[in-house]
Design an enzyme around this catalytic site. Structure first.
Site, PDB file in Angstrom:
ATOM      1  N   CYS A 165       8.781   3.434  15.590  1.00  0.00           N
ATOM      2  CA  CYS A 165       9.695   2.477  16.231  1.00  0.00           C
ATOM      3  C   CYS A 165       9.049   1.950  17.512  1.00  0.00           C
ATOM      4  O   CYS A 165       8.735   2.732  18.424  1.00  0.00           O
ATOM      5  CB  CYS A 165      11.019   3.156  16.576  1.00  0.00           C
ATOM      6  N   ASN A 213     -21.580  10.842  -0.075  1.00  0.00           N
ATOM      7  CA  ASN A 213     -21.141   9.456  -0.200  1.00  0.00           C
ATOM      8  C   ASN A 213     -21.757   8.807  -1.442  1.00  0.00           C
ATOM      9  O   ASN A 213     -22.843   9.214  -1.877  1.00  0.00           O
ATOM     10  CB  ASN A 213     -21.535   8.677   1.071  1.00  0.00           C
ATOM     11  N   LEU A 214     -21.057   7.749  -1.933  1.00  0.00           N
ATOM     12  CA  LEU A 214     -21.564   7.096  -3.151  1.00  0.00           C
ATOM     13  C   LEU A 214     -22.933   6.472  -2.925  1.00  0.00           C
ATOM     14  O   LEU A 214     -23.791   6.444  -3.798  1.00  0.00           O
ATOM     15  CB  LEU A 214     -20.572   6.008  -3.577  1.00  0.00           C
ATOM     16  N   ASN A 219      -8.025   8.033   6.469  1.00  0.00           N
ATOM     17  CA  ASN A 219      -7.150   7.481   5.433  1.00  0.00           C
ATOM     18  C   ASN A 219      -5.690   7.611   5.840  1.00  0.00           C
ATOM     19  O   ASN A 219      -5.297   8.569   6.514  1.00  0.00           O
ATOM     20  CB  ASN A 219      -7.378   8.200   4.098  1.00  0.00           C
ATOM     21  N   HIS A 247      -5.923   7.753  12.013  1.00  0.00           N
ATOM     22  CA  HIS A 247      -5.505   6.344  11.956  1.00  0.00           C
ATOM     23  C   HIS A 247      -4.074   6.200  11.455  1.00  0.00           C
ATOM     24  O   HIS A 247      -3.680   5.115  11.025  1.00  0.00           O
ATOM     25  CB  HIS A 247      -6.470   5.538  11.067  1.00  0.00           C
ATOM     26  N   THR A 259     -17.165   7.590   3.611  1.00  0.00           N
ATOM     27  CA  THR A 259     -16.898   6.592   4.632  1.00  0.00           C
ATOM     28  C   THR A 259     -18.162   5.790   4.917  1.00  0.00           C
ATOM     29  O   THR A 259     -19.268   6.306   4.893  1.00  0.00           O
ATOM     30  CB  THR A 259     -16.332   7.217   5.934  1.00  0.00           C
ATOM     31  N   ARG A 265       0.836  -1.212   0.000  1.00  0.00           N
ATOM     32  CA  ARG A 265       0.000   0.000   0.000  1.00  0.00           C
ATOM     33  C   ARG A 265       0.867   1.258   0.000  1.00  0.00           C
ATOM     34  O   ARG A 265       0.536   2.264  -0.635  1.00  0.00           O
ATOM     35  CB  ARG A 265      -0.954  -0.024   1.194  1.00  0.00           C
TER      36      ARG A 265
HETATM   37  C1  BV8 Z   1     -10.630   1.905  19.378  1.00  0.00           C
HETATM   38  C2  BV8 Z   1      -5.946   2.117   9.607  1.00  0.00           C
HETATM   39  C3  BV8 Z   1     -10.665   2.375  21.721  1.00  0.00           C
HETATM   40  C4  BV8 Z   1      -5.207   0.910   9.203  1.00  0.00           C
HETATM   41  C5  BV8 Z   1      -8.205   1.431  10.295  1.00  0.00           C
HETATM   42  C6  BV8 Z   1     -14.383  -5.337  19.466  1.00  0.00           C
HETATM   43  C7  BV8 Z   1     -13.036  -5.527  19.779  1.00  0.00           C
HETATM   44  C8  BV8 Z   1     -12.081  -4.499  19.617  1.00  0.00           C
HETATM   45  C9  BV8 Z   1     -12.490  -3.262  19.140  1.00  0.00           C
HETATM   46  C10 BV8 Z   1     -13.821  -3.105  18.832  1.00  0.00           C
HETATM   47  C11 BV8 Z   1     -14.772  -4.106  18.995  1.00  0.00           C
HETATM   48  N1  BV8 Z   1     -15.982  -3.605  18.596  1.00  0.00           N
HETATM   49  C12 BV8 Z   1     -15.819  -2.326  18.180  1.00  0.00           C
HETATM   50  C13 BV8 Z   1     -14.515  -2.019  18.335  1.00  0.00           C
HETATM   51  C14 BV8 Z   1     -13.899  -0.757  18.026  1.00  0.00           C
HETATM   52  C15 BV8 Z   1     -13.226  -0.901  16.667  1.00  0.00           C
HETATM   53  C16 BV8 Z   1     -14.311  -0.947  15.607  1.00  0.00           C
HETATM   54  O1  BV8 Z   1     -14.950   0.048  15.348  1.00  0.00           O
HETATM   55  N2  BV8 Z   1     -14.512  -2.131  14.987  1.00  0.00           N
HETATM   56  C17 BV8 Z   1     -15.553  -2.236  13.970  1.00  0.00           C
HETATM   57  C18 BV8 Z   1     -15.110  -3.226  12.905  1.00  0.00           C
HETATM   58  C19 BV8 Z   1     -16.859  -2.636  14.647  1.00  0.00           C
HETATM   59  N3  BV8 Z   1     -12.419   0.283  16.535  1.00  0.00           N
HETATM   60  C20 BV8 Z   1     -11.149   0.275  16.965  1.00  0.00           C
HETATM   61  O2  BV8 Z   1     -10.557  -0.709  17.364  1.00  0.00           O
HETATM   62  C21 BV8 Z   1     -10.470   1.633  16.965  1.00  0.00           C
HETATM   63  N4  BV8 Z   1      -9.872   1.858  18.270  1.00  0.00           N
HETATM   64  O3  BV8 Z   1     -11.832   1.689  19.385  1.00  0.00           O
HETATM   65  O4  BV8 Z   1      -9.898   2.197  20.524  1.00  0.00           O
HETATM   66  C22 BV8 Z   1     -11.174   3.769  21.759  1.00  0.00           C
HETATM   67  C23 BV8 Z   1     -12.544   4.017  21.660  1.00  0.00           C
HETATM   68  C24 BV8 Z   1     -13.006   5.335  21.707  1.00  0.00           C
HETATM   69  C25 BV8 Z   1     -12.105   6.378  21.849  1.00  0.00           C
HETATM   70  C26 BV8 Z   1     -10.743   6.098  21.922  1.00  0.00           C
HETATM   71  C27 BV8 Z   1     -10.270   4.794  21.867  1.00  0.00           C
HETATM   72  C28 BV8 Z   1      -9.379   1.716  15.934  1.00  0.00           C
HETATM   73  C29 BV8 Z   1      -9.976   1.524  14.548  1.00  0.00           C
HETATM   74  C30 BV8 Z   1      -8.932   1.892  13.498  1.00  0.00           C
HETATM   75  C31 BV8 Z   1      -8.657   0.716  12.588  1.00  0.00           C
HETATM   76  N5  BV8 Z   1      -7.775   1.152  11.499  1.00  0.00           N
HETATM   77  N6  BV8 Z   1      -7.386   1.925   9.342  1.00  0.00           N
HETATM   78  C32 BV8 Z   1      -5.285   0.690   7.728  1.00  0.00           C
HETATM   79  O5  BV8 Z   1      -5.670   1.592   6.962  1.00  0.00           O
HETATM   80  O6  BV8 Z   1      -4.940  -0.434   7.325  1.00  0.00           O
HETATM   81  S1  BV8 Z   1      -9.843   1.208   9.926  1.00  0.00           S
HETATM   82  C33 BV8 Z   1     -10.169   1.467   8.272  1.00  0.00           C
HETATM   83  O7  BV8 Z   1     -11.527   1.105   8.009  1.00  0.00           O
HETATM   84  C34 BV8 Z   1     -10.180   2.930   7.871  1.00  0.00           C
HETATM   85  O8  BV8 Z   1      -9.166   3.673   8.482  1.00  0.00           O
HETATM   86  C35 BV8 Z   1     -11.526   3.443   8.248  1.00  0.00           C
HETATM   87  O9  BV8 Z   1     -11.540   3.975   9.542  1.00  0.00           O
HETATM   88  C36 BV8 Z   1     -12.339   2.203   8.337  1.00  0.00           C
HETATM   89  C37 BV8 Z   1     -13.563   2.292   7.486  1.00  0.00           C
HETATM   90  O10 BV8 Z   1     -13.154   2.479   6.211  1.00  0.00           O
HETATM   91  P1  BV8 Z   1     -13.823   3.616   5.289  1.00  0.00           P
HETATM   92  O11 BV8 Z   1     -12.841   4.711   5.205  1.00  0.00           O
HETATM   93  O12 BV8 Z   1     -15.199   3.974   5.710  1.00  0.00           O
HETATM   94  O13 BV8 Z   1     -13.864   2.811   3.948  1.00  0.00           O
HETATM   95  P2  BV8 Z   1     -14.941   1.717   3.521  1.00  0.00           P
HETATM   96  O14 BV8 Z   1     -14.342   0.905   2.433  1.00  0.00           O
HETATM   97  O15 BV8 Z   1     -15.480   1.032   4.732  1.00  0.00           O
HETATM   98  O16 BV8 Z   1     -16.113   2.603   2.919  1.00  0.00           O
HETATM   99  C38 BV8 Z   1     -15.856   3.400   1.776  1.00  0.00           C
HETATM  100  C39 BV8 Z   1     -17.066   4.274   1.593  1.00  0.00           C
HETATM  101  O17 BV8 Z   1     -16.823   5.152   0.498  1.00  0.00           O
HETATM  102  C40 BV8 Z   1     -18.319   3.480   1.258  1.00  0.00           C
HETATM  103  O18 BV8 Z   1     -19.407   4.005   2.002  1.00  0.00           O
HETATM  104  C41 BV8 Z   1     -18.510   3.732  -0.239  1.00  0.00           C
HETATM  105  O19 BV8 Z   1     -19.889   3.789  -0.589  1.00  0.00           O
HETATM  106  C42 BV8 Z   1     -17.909   5.102  -0.408  1.00  0.00           C
HETATM  107  N7  BV8 Z   1     -17.343   5.360  -1.737  1.00  0.00           N
HETATM  108  C43 BV8 Z   1     -16.701   4.485  -2.561  1.00  0.00           C
HETATM  109  N8  BV8 Z   1     -16.327   5.132  -3.695  1.00  0.00           N
HETATM  110  C44 BV8 Z   1     -16.704   6.427  -3.543  1.00  0.00           C
HETATM  111  C45 BV8 Z   1     -17.359   6.586  -2.312  1.00  0.00           C
HETATM  112  N9  BV8 Z   1     -17.873   7.753  -1.890  1.00  0.00           N
HETATM  113  C46 BV8 Z   1     -17.733   8.816  -2.715  1.00  0.00           C
HETATM  114  N10 BV8 Z   1     -17.120   8.759  -3.912  1.00  0.00           N
HETATM  115  C47 BV8 Z   1     -16.604   7.588  -4.365  1.00  0.00           C
HETATM  116  N11 BV8 Z   1     -16.007   7.544  -5.584  1.00  0.00           N
END
Ligand code: BV8
Length: 233
Positions: free
Chosen positions: A118, A202-203, A93, A110, A177, A60
């Site tokens: 490190c 959003n799309l 992102n 993120h 998102t 990536r």
């Molecule tokens: C946290 C970086 C505590 C890495 C990412 C059980 C166990 C442990 C944790 C959890 C749990 N249940 C819930 C959680 C919390 C968890 C969570 O939310 N899990 C989900 C799956 C339920 N979250 C965490 O663990 C976070 N930390 O909670 O710590 C805390 C809590 C509160 C306050 C402080 C601390 C950490 C989460 C971060 C993970 N890292 N990315 C990497 O990039 O590899 S996540 C990654 O996916 C992205 O960064 C982004 O955040 C996430 C979602 O992705 P999107 O950006 O939305 O992309 P996606 O593909 O999903 O959607 C694209 C959208 O665009 C679609 O809607 C589509 O229609 C649209 N689109 C497409 N094309 C277009 C368009 N729109 C317009 N134009 C276009 N052309």
């Protein structure tokens, strides 16, 4: 500047970079289809198979250096340059397309692909090369560099600063998102609670659409320039 709006918070997700050629996570053929999240975007996955995770991010990191910002990134950069009030682009992102389009007020909650962290001395280094060969940290020499991204279960960066801005926002705009990941997916509710007007570009409808005062459906490269022209009036 629209008279009643002074402080703006913009949340962007993978959808704003899709038209630049960067895979989203959850659309068909997206990043997560090729890999289980647990294997490549968790500390446990990294501990289990560091080379697999390093290769996932190396690919990536290389890809992001071969693509360009699109009209949506450029429109936000224009807004950033011309908006006299507070403005913050909080991006989920890990690409640098907002910055390469010229935006200055950007917060990577993120982390960033082009940064290495490190695990030994916790220094961050600008990084554009692979990490899979375990290069030494330029700061402390330890072979402990990891991608500087926030994995599931890890604390997103600068949450206090984000909530401070949400508390003072008159307008919260979410772009590209799915509203699937917290705490980012909850920002619209926080913003509403603090009295902001909320707009989603959003799309398609997302998991969070219910919470927005207004949702506009379409491609970011069409919707964002249109909205920026509107708000700059
Ligand atoms: C946290 C970086 C505590 C890495 C990412 C059980 C166990 C442990 C944790 C959890 C749990 N249940 C819930 C959680 C919390 C968890 C969570 O939310 N899990 C989900 C799956 C339920 N979250 C965490 O663990 C976070 N930390 O909670 O710590 C805390 C809590 C509160 C306050 C402080 C601390 C950490 C989460 C971060 C993970 N890292 N990315 C990497 O990039 O590899 S996540 C990654 O996916 C992205 O960064 C982004 O955040 C996430 C979602 O992705 P999107 O950006 O939305 O992309 P996606 O593909 O999903 O959607 C694209 C959208 O665009 C679609 O809607 C589509 O229609 C649209 N689109 C497409 N094309 C277009 C368009 N729109 C317009 N134009 C276009 N052309």
């Amino acid at each position: 500047m629209s008279d009643s709006i002074r402080n703006i918070v913009i949340l962007t997700g993978a959808g704003i970079s899709a038209e630049s050629g960067i895979d989203t996570f959850r659309d068909g053929g997206g990043l997560w289809e090729k890999h289980r999240v647990e294997d490549v975007a968790t500390p446990e996955g990294f501990a289990r198979d560091p080379a697999l995770v390093q290769r996932f991010y190396d690919a990536r990191r290389e890809a992001v250096q071969k693509v360009e910002p699109n009209a949506a990134h450029r429109a936000l950069a224009k807004l950033d340059a011309e908006w006299e009030g507070d403005l913050l682009i909080v991006t989920q992102n890990v690409d640098d397309l907002h910055e390469r389009a010229g935006a200055k007020r950007v917060l990577h909650m993120h982390g960033e692909l082009l940064s290495a962290l490190c695990a030994s001395c916790e220094q961050r280094h600008k990084w554009s090369e692979p990490l899979v060969g375990n290069p030494a940290c330029p700061g402390c020499g330890a072979e402990a560099l990891r991608p500087d991204v926030v994995w599931f279960g890890e604390m997103p960066y600068e949450m206090d600063r984000i909530y401070d801005r949400l508390r003072r926002a008159d307008l919260f705009v979410s772009i590209g998102t799915s509203g699937a990941v917290y705490p980012a997916a909850g920002f619209v509710r926080d913003a509403r609670e603090f009295g902001a007007h909320t707009l989603e570009l959003n799309l398609q409808r997302s998991e969070g659409s219910y919470w927005f005062d207004e949702t506009r459906k379409g491609r970011a490269s069409d919707l964002v320039p249109e909205w920026v022209a509107e708000i700059l009036g």
